[in-house]
Design a protein around this motif. Sequence first.
Motif, PDB file in Angstrom:
ATOM      1  N   SER A 126       0.829  -1.206   0.000  1.00 25.74           N
ATOM      2  CA  SER A 126       0.000   0.000   0.000  1.00 25.74           C
ATOM      3  C   SER A 126       0.863   1.256   0.000  1.00 25.74           C
ATOM      4  O   SER A 126       0.597   2.213  -0.739  1.00 25.74           O
ATOM      5  N   GLU A 127       1.897   1.253   0.835  1.00 20.90           N
ATOM      6  CA  GLU A 127       2.785   2.409   0.896  1.00 20.90           C
ATOM      7  C   GLU A 127       3.567   2.557  -0.401  1.00 20.90           C
ATOM      8  O   GLU A 127       3.743   3.677  -0.911  1.00 20.90           O
ATOM      9  N   ARG A 130       1.276   4.023  -2.990  1.00 19.32           N
ATOM     10  CA  ARG A 130       1.016   5.442  -2.708  1.00 19.32           C
ATOM     11  C   ARG A 130       2.163   6.311  -3.207  1.00 19.32           C
ATOM     12  O   ARG A 130       1.953   7.313  -3.905  1.00 19.32           O
ATOM     13  N   GLY A 133       2.423   6.372  -6.969  1.00 15.44           N
ATOM     14  CA  GLY A 133       1.375   7.214  -7.531  1.00 15.44           C
ATOM     15  C   GLY A 133       1.756   8.685  -7.476  1.00 15.44           C
ATOM     16  O   GLY A 133       1.577   9.426  -8.457  1.00 15.44           O
ATOM     17  N   ILE A 134       2.298   9.123  -6.343  1.00 10.01           N
ATOM     18  CA  ILE A 134       2.739  10.506  -6.194  1.00 10.01           C
ATOM     19  C   ILE A 134       3.814  10.844  -7.215  1.00 10.01           C
ATOM     20  O   ILE A 134       3.845  11.951  -7.773  1.00 10.01           O
ATOM     21  N   ALA A 138       2.188   5.164 -11.370  1.00  7.22           N
ATOM     22  CA  ALA A 138       1.079   4.241 -11.116  1.00  7.22           C
ATOM     23  C   ALA A 138       0.951   3.180 -12.202  1.00  7.22           C
ATOM     24  O   ALA A 138       0.551   2.041 -11.923  1.00  7.22           O
ATOM     25  N   GLU A 197       6.498  14.697   2.411  1.00  6.20           N
ATOM     26  CA  GLU A 197       6.723  13.738   3.492  1.00  6.20           C
ATOM     27  C   GLU A 197       7.485  14.346   4.675  1.00  6.20           C
ATOM     28  O   GLU A 197       7.737  13.668   5.659  1.00  6.20           O
TER      29      GLU A 197
END
Length: 231
Positions: A126-127, A130, A133-134, A138, A197
């Motif tokens: 999941s991380e 994420r 995607g940023i 993706a 972040e």
Amino acid sequence: MSNRRPILSVRNLHRSYKSGTGILRVLAGADIDIYPGEMVGLIGPSGSGKSTLLHAAGLLEKPNSGEVFINGRECLKLADDTRTAVRRETIGVVYQFHHLLKEFSALDNVVIPQMIAGKRRGASESEAARLMGILGLAERTHHKPSQMSGGEQQRVAIARAIANKPQILLADEPTGNLDPATSASVFQSLFDLTRLERVSALVATHNMGLVQYMDRVLTVRDGLVVPYKPG
């Protein structure tokens, strides 16, 4: 920034190497402070000592003498396993060459370091998804490095370095292997992600075009770290 404690401090760092019949002195009492949330550039030509300083600051290489403090804790005198744990938990590294595992997908390259650190597979995926995607990856999660461009591979390396949520990112010529247009795009991604972040960053580069991104710019001169002055 003097009223805040540095997240990373290097004090009186000395590093020399045997060179033929003589001694090559690279660092001769270098000091540096990195404060929470800032991006600091370390500018200078190849061979000036930038990489040596980063390796010592990142606990990847022991200097001849000096101290490295992370969150106020002196780390060079720690036992090897403790020092390794500190590095794994607080420091992310991006190199000039991405060093991705070629037999694994882009996603797995970001997942594996998280699992090594003890995170479950599902949470790691999941991380990784994420972050990718940023970074505009993706559509590349299941591609292997050989199926990706140089810029895409370096973005995966950036995601990998950030995945374990380090407090400090050390980047050693992170765009040095890319053409100018790709270099600018990849560094913009690095800059945006560290800001998002809230990661402090020390970036070694000889690319003067990257100076505009930095909160401060330093250089290594005669084995010391000093403020960079153009011209």
